[in-house]
Scaffold this motif. Sequence first.
Motif, PDB file in Angstrom:
ATOM      1  N   PRO B 134     -42.133 -31.051  71.610  1.00  0.00           N
ATOM      2  CA  PRO B 134     -42.991 -32.134  72.071  1.00  0.00           C
ATOM      3  C   PRO B 134     -43.602 -33.073  71.009  1.00  0.00           C
ATOM      4  O   PRO B 134     -43.708 -34.264  71.280  1.00  0.00           O
ATOM      5  N   ASP B 136     -44.423 -35.952  68.713  1.00  0.00           N
ATOM      6  CA  ASP B 136     -43.652 -37.184  68.767  1.00  0.00           C
ATOM      7  C   ASP B 136     -44.308 -38.295  67.953  1.00  0.00           C
ATOM      8  O   ASP B 136     -44.789 -39.281  68.500  1.00  0.00           O
ATOM      9  N   ARG B 157     -47.526 -37.581  72.570  1.00  0.00           N
ATOM     10  CA  ARG B 157     -47.586 -36.605  73.668  1.00  0.00           C
ATOM     11  C   ARG B 157     -48.629 -35.512  73.457  1.00  0.00           C
ATOM     12  O   ARG B 157     -48.642 -34.514  74.172  1.00  0.00           O
ATOM     13  N   TYR B 161     -49.328 -31.956  75.412  1.00  0.00           N
ATOM     14  CA  TYR B 161     -48.521 -30.910  74.784  1.00  0.00           C
ATOM     15  C   TYR B 161     -49.099 -30.380  73.469  1.00  0.00           C
ATOM     16  O   TYR B 161     -48.547 -29.444  72.896  1.00  0.00           O
ATOM     17  N   ARG B 224     -40.254 -38.548  84.873  1.00  0.00           N
ATOM     18  CA  ARG B 224     -41.430 -39.163  84.269  1.00  0.00           C
ATOM     19  C   ARG B 224     -41.682 -40.527  84.890  1.00  0.00           C
ATOM     20  O   ARG B 224     -40.775 -41.158  85.453  1.00  0.00           O
ATOM     21  N   SER B 252     -48.795 -37.259  80.028  1.00  0.00           N
ATOM     22  CA  SER B 252     -48.103 -36.920  78.780  1.00  0.00           C
ATOM     23  C   SER B 252     -48.343 -37.994  77.724  1.00  0.00           C
ATOM     24  O   SER B 252     -48.203 -37.724  76.537  1.00  0.00           O
ATOM     25  N   MET B 253     -48.708 -39.199  78.127  1.00  0.00           N
ATOM     26  CA  MET B 253     -49.173 -40.224  77.183  1.00  0.00           C
ATOM     27  C   MET B 253     -50.327 -40.985  77.818  1.00  0.00           C
ATOM     28  O   MET B 253     -50.292 -41.277  79.008  1.00  0.00           O
TER      29      MET B 253
END
Lengths: 478, 478
Positions: B134, B136, B157, B161, B224, B252-253
């Motif tokens: 994960p 990034d 992320r 994560y 996503r 996730s973002m």
Amino acid sequence: MEYGRLNERLIAELEAIVGSENASTRAEDLLCGSYEAVPLMEYKPDLILAPRTAEQVSRILLLANRHRIPVTPRGAGTSLAGNSLPVAGGICLDMSSMKAVLGFDGANQSIAVEPGVVCDTLNDYLAGRGFFFPPDPASSPAATIGGMVANNSGGNRALKYGVTRDHVLWLEAVLPTGEIIRTGSNTLKSVSGYDLTRLLIGSEGTLAVITKVGLKVMPLPEARAVSLYIFEGVEEAVRTAVEIKSSGILPSMLEFMDEPSTRASFEYAKMDCPEGCAVLVECDGRSGAVEREAELIHRIAMGRRPKFFERASSPEEAERLISARKAALPALSRIAPTIFMEDFTVPVAKIPEACARIASIPDGLGAPIGISTFGHIGEGNLHPNFLFDGRDPEQRRAFRKALDILYRDVVIPLGGSITGEHGVGLSRGDYMELEHGGKAVRLMRELKRVFDPNMILNPYKAKGGPWPPPLRGIGGAH
Amino acid sequence: MEYGRLNERLIAELEAIVGSENASTRAEDLLCGSYEAVPLMEYKPDLILAPRTAEQVSRILLLANRHRIPVTPRGAGTSLAGNSLPVAGGICLDMSSMKAVLGFDGANQSIAVEPGVVCDTLNDYLAGRGFFFPPDPASSPAATIGGMVANNSGGNRALKYGVTRDHVLWLEAVLPTGEIIRTGSNTLKSVSGYDLTRLLIGSEGTLAVITKVGLKVMPLPEARAVSLYIFEGVEEAVRTAVEIKSSGILPSMLEFMDEPSTRASFEYAKMDCPEGCAVLVECDGRSGAVEREAELIHRIAMGRRPKFFERASSPEEAERLISARKAALPALSRIAPTIFMEDFTVPVAKIPEACARIASIPDGLGAPIGISTFGHIGEGNLHPNFLFDGRDPEQRRAFRKALDILYRDVVIPLGGSITGEHGVGLSRGDYMELEHGGKAVRLMRELKRVFDPNMILNPYKAKGGPWPPPLRGIGGAH
């Protein structure tokens, strides 16, 4: 290293720091500080102190350090490896009175607590605000956050949510020399300086006394699905677990019980299920998605032909299935006078071999030692329970031999770790070099010296103390 | 402390360890080892060595330690705080040739790699097997896993994560004294001994040289949803982000760009969007659930009346929206000759105040310093970018003053951390005591001494080195 001894003047000075109502040398109180959830180990402190502030902890440690008095911090005493036993006597530092919730910040998804806050109490507080603190040891009704941080507790939800380490943002801690430090940051990311926070987490009260904890919390999942599958043998159960993990699903629980464990647990929990090798799975998350994952898991499990299965259709049923797993230790405790719950991890694919080797351990012991295994199969974290009569010296010796076989001939050769979540404590010091090599263990001892030059904090524990105690501790305490 | 100097005999000995094809003293090679992604900092090594094995690293360090030669490990040189610059000269240890993938274990959800493996290369390898790593960072096409571990990299992320720290199971590392140690365990849980793994993670190559990394990987999400909202002001953008976080969704973002950043990024990425304060949200997970979360996020965002929004309807559109955010740094780089990307965190609720205070920094500087901010708003991790002409001494001085105001008057008073994911490097040493207090920083220096008694590893860096270099490093290197 020689430890100093408490005399009346020193006791009076120490009592004055916390107030006489928070100090005791009475035999019945000392007894309470002399044992924990592990059997056959009892070490009496000379004095119990229950501080209320970091400032009091600092003054206690300053004085103890000057006079070389051992200090052993204690939470709820639920540890299973002697982690909080005052082996060298001295002061039992009872942290359970420092139990205030200091501040919840929903936008930051964080909360600050004192170390004596109990895990379930914290989760009750958070649930009302739509959040939860994921680490979930079976002892959660009693375990304190401070103890969980000191031991880096895991529990049932670690596969998806990680362990205590993954949820601590910052710590306030008192060094054995009396200085109060603050580590980490009240933000979700920080890489400023060496990670003192995680050096303290899992250090089992040997480096500093934790006086405040900043935790990261998570939004409560919307839905969950729980199901139980019982197989004939270990192999099918493990293969089912591996296949679930490989399917792209990350269950919130993926638990295992062997045949003796199911027999005891189902009887204890009054559940009408056949004995066998059980796999318990929980998925949580968004409703809809959770049901789809449960369906996929069901197809995987049924492909291995379980002899029994049950899918919870209500939160109450889900709770009942989970509580049967959580009851495994008390259920097994009824079978034999003494039960030692061990704790190791291996890479997941090695579990069948680990189980097979463990099953054969009793053969060569020359005394009737029973073994029953359950644990967190998704993480490769198993708890073999040794059942015997600890009053019999023969059986005690056989148990020591069994431990040696477990760690030397099973766990280490299979590439595992000697403790997944219970800590080194007094039980596993002998196997530290075996796992980490001499240089890494020497490095740990040197780190201990940086924090605790006089070795007063929780002596004989965690990182290098052989078994059985009393014995040489880290850095040469005798 | 005085460092030794490389002479011809020593260079020949060192070259013999790696082979002459993996060693260089040529000016053009030394130049390549003398800078990284940060501007205005250049320090030339005397020798570049590209080892292929831990054994070679050990022999290099043994020799360097005996002769007190500084050694600075280097990955791809994408760091943004001078983390890999050889300030004291000596050896640049180029780890990029050790780039083998050593073993993937699907059941254990783990992979072992050498430190020179590039982040995107790893993810390409994993994607074919249904998994991903994960963390990034925007530099993922170049950044090496070793560098990411050394800096504890975060990226887009991290909100859902976590950072690199949360995905490392074990390390093989060479101590400055030449010993090879192995930390941690190839299992998902282990609490055996002090957490040496996490002590090395984020230590910026100052404690040991990482030669192997065991990583935890995760199943690739099924679906996503990405959407972009542009608001008139910072306040609405931040409130939207906070409300999303409080809704029970864990995106996730959750990214942010201010007006100057959007102006530059949208032009650079040729996107037809109005400038303003942008919030970029990605949810991932099960299909169905993801769409429902995106819908809930959309309702929250629309309640704050964005002046523009776009919801990606294909993976390509999603990628385009995300790449506009990832392009913020190169886009801004076109505006001014010099750009310094800073990196701090504050508790999420403090972001509006942090942004307001940052906006007023240029007022009192007496030189034209532009500021443009973007970052990971969900974690309270912002990157204010200082835009100026570094050739002008006046502007350089003004920038130094701006940095001081940022960290002393904004970040620390708001309860933040001086670095969320880029590390201390050379840039932020001055502010370490301000954040952690003198005792904690002294403790870090003592820990450094345990690992590196002669202070040869990445001197002047990370934990106590003031700015600007050359300067006193940890433990008194001059």
